[in-house]
Design a protein around this motif. Structure first.
Motif, PDB file in Angstrom:
ATOM      1  N   UNK A 167       0.821  -1.221   0.000  1.00 36.21           N
ATOM      2  CA  UNK A 167       0.000   0.000   0.000  1.00 36.21           C
ATOM      3  C   UNK A 167       0.851   1.267   0.000  1.00 36.21           C
ATOM      4  N   UNK A 168       1.849   1.400   0.875  1.00 38.03           N
ATOM      5  CA  UNK A 168       2.629   2.640   0.830  1.00 38.03           C
ATOM      6  C   UNK A 168       3.407   2.828  -0.467  1.00 38.03           C
ATOM      7  N   UNK A 169       3.902   1.742  -1.053  1.00 39.47           N
ATOM      8  CA  UNK A 169       4.629   1.876  -2.320  1.00 39.47           C
ATOM      9  C   UNK A 169       3.686   2.311  -3.438  1.00 39.47           C
ATOM     10  N   UNK A 170       2.492   1.726  -3.479  1.00 35.68           N
ATOM     11  CA  UNK A 170       1.508   2.114  -4.501  1.00 35.68           C
ATOM     12  C   UNK A 170       1.060   3.553  -4.292  1.00 35.68           C
ATOM     13  N   UNK A 171       0.816   3.926  -3.047  1.00 36.87           N
ATOM     14  CA  UNK A 171       0.376   5.291  -2.740  1.00 36.87           C
ATOM     15  C   UNK A 171       1.463   6.304  -3.080  1.00 36.87           C
ATOM     16  N   UNK A 172       2.705   5.966  -2.813  1.00 39.45           N
ATOM     17  CA  UNK A 172       3.810   6.856  -3.158  1.00 39.45           C
ATOM     18  C   UNK A 172       3.937   7.014  -4.671  1.00 39.45           C
ATOM     19  N   UNK A 173       3.724   5.920  -5.430  1.00 38.65           N
ATOM     20  CA  UNK A 173       3.817   5.996  -6.890  1.00 38.65           C
ATOM     21  C   UNK A 173       2.709   6.860  -7.468  1.00 38.65           C
ATOM     22  N   UNK A 174       1.483   6.688  -6.993  1.00 35.83           N
ATOM     23  CA  UNK A 174       0.368   7.517  -7.463  1.00 35.83           C
ATOM     24  C   UNK A 174       0.618   8.970  -7.095  1.00 35.83           C
ATOM     25  N   UNK A 175       1.105   9.201  -5.884  1.00 36.37           N
ATOM     26  CA  UNK A 175       1.369  10.572  -5.438  1.00 36.37           C
ATOM     27  C   UNK A 175       2.433  11.248  -6.279  1.00 36.37           C
ATOM     28  N   UNK A 176       3.515  10.517  -6.584  1.00 36.65           N
ATOM     29  CA  UNK A 176       4.588  11.106  -7.395  1.00 36.65           C
ATOM     30  C   UNK A 176       4.052  11.517  -8.762  1.00 36.65           C
ATOM     31  N   UNK A 177       3.220  10.666  -9.365  1.00 38.55           N
ATOM     32  CA  UNK A 177       2.638  11.009 -10.670  1.00 38.55           C
ATOM     33  C   UNK A 177       1.656  12.171 -10.540  1.00 38.55           C
ATOM     34  N   UNK A 178       0.756  12.089  -9.555  1.00 42.55           N
ATOM     35  CA  UNK A 178      -0.300  13.099  -9.425  1.00 42.55           C
ATOM     36  C   UNK A 178       0.273  14.475  -9.087  1.00 42.55           C
ATOM     37  N   UNK A 179       1.236  14.517  -8.158  1.00 42.58           N
ATOM     38  CA  UNK A 179       1.800  15.799  -7.732  1.00 42.58           C
ATOM     39  C   UNK A 179       2.893  16.281  -8.682  1.00 42.58           C
ATOM     40  N   UNK A 180       3.312  15.417  -9.600  1.00 41.96           N
ATOM     41  CA  UNK A 180       4.318  15.779 -10.593  1.00 41.96           C
ATOM     42  C   UNK A 180       3.696  15.999 -11.950  1.00 41.96           C
ATOM     43  N   UNK A 181       3.801  14.984 -12.792  1.00 43.31           N
ATOM     44  CA  UNK A 181       3.359  15.080 -14.182  1.00 43.31           C
ATOM     45  C   UNK A 181       1.902  15.513 -14.338  1.00 43.31           C
ATOM     46  N   UNK A 182       1.008  14.988 -13.501  1.00 44.59           N
ATOM     47  CA  UNK A 182      -0.421  15.301 -13.655  1.00 44.59           C
ATOM     48  C   UNK A 182      -0.754  16.734 -13.247  1.00 44.59           C
ATOM     49  N   UNK A 183       0.028  17.321 -12.346  1.00 36.13           N
ATOM     50  CA  UNK A 183      -0.161  18.730 -12.000  1.00 36.13           C
ATOM     51  C   UNK A 183      -1.007  19.017 -10.777  1.00 36.13           C
TER      52      UNK A 183
END
Length: 195
Positions: free
Chosen positions: A126-142
């Protein structure tokens, strides 16, 4: 009709839906990908787990209903309202689910939710998946801010949130209903620029 914003939208309309929902990688061979019809049986079986039943009061009753949910996930992406991923080992074996919901593109804010199958618990999925989604959402997705809520009694969810960099912001009293009644909920958030 909505009034125009006096400030630019954090994420322009069409920025997400204009491309396919991304496949995201996390450490340890974890791959987050959109749900596929062949995942319906394992998704339905997940909701037979007592812990998932306890913390998630909306539950599918059949594989046909699961496939309806998968179709709704696809439409939510196209309408820029949400995104749901199968958390997998190497893109194949389903280990859990992670989702973004309540997308507010004007403000750049979204909510997160997740569950992990019993056999995969305790391994940091769960933390690894949440960190991956967060990195994408707060980065590339804006996005600028992601938030999540969990029962104050759900210690495993709290640990996953903290490990993924979601700071505890407070307690929302008697906010959610679970199988045993109303629960106070912890609010966690991660914003762009958090360590």
């Amino acid at each position: 009709m909505r009034s125009p914003l006096s400030t630019p939208a954090a994420i322009p309309a069409g920025a997400l839906a204009g491309r396919p929902q991304p496949v995201l990688a996390a450490p340890g061979g974890i791959v987050l990908r959109p749900w596929e019809p062949s995942d319906a049986a394992v998704f339905l079986a997940a909701y037979q787990d007592p812990a998932i039943q306890h913390w998630h009061t909306r539950q599918p009753a059949s594989e046909a209903e699961v496939n309806d949910w998968f179709e709704q996930y696809r439409r939510s992406w196209e309408q820029e309202e949400g995104a749901s991923w199968a958390v997998t080992r190497g893109g194949e074996e389903v280990l859990g689910r992670i989702a973004l919901g309540g997308l507010n593109l004007d403000d750049g804010v979204a909510g997160c939710g997740y569950w992990v199958l019993p056999a995969a618990r305790g391994a940091g999925v769960a933390p690894r998946a949440l960190a991956a989604v967060s990195a994408w959402a707060l980065g590339e997705a804006g996005f600028h801010r992601l938030h999540l809520s969990h029962s104050t009694r759900n210690n495993a969810s709290c640990r996953a949130a903290v490990k993924a960099g979601f700071r505890l912001e407070g307690t929302k009293r008697s906010e959610a209903i679970h199988s045993d009644g109303r629960h106070d909920m912890h609010l966690h958030a991660r914003i762009r620029g958090d360590d």
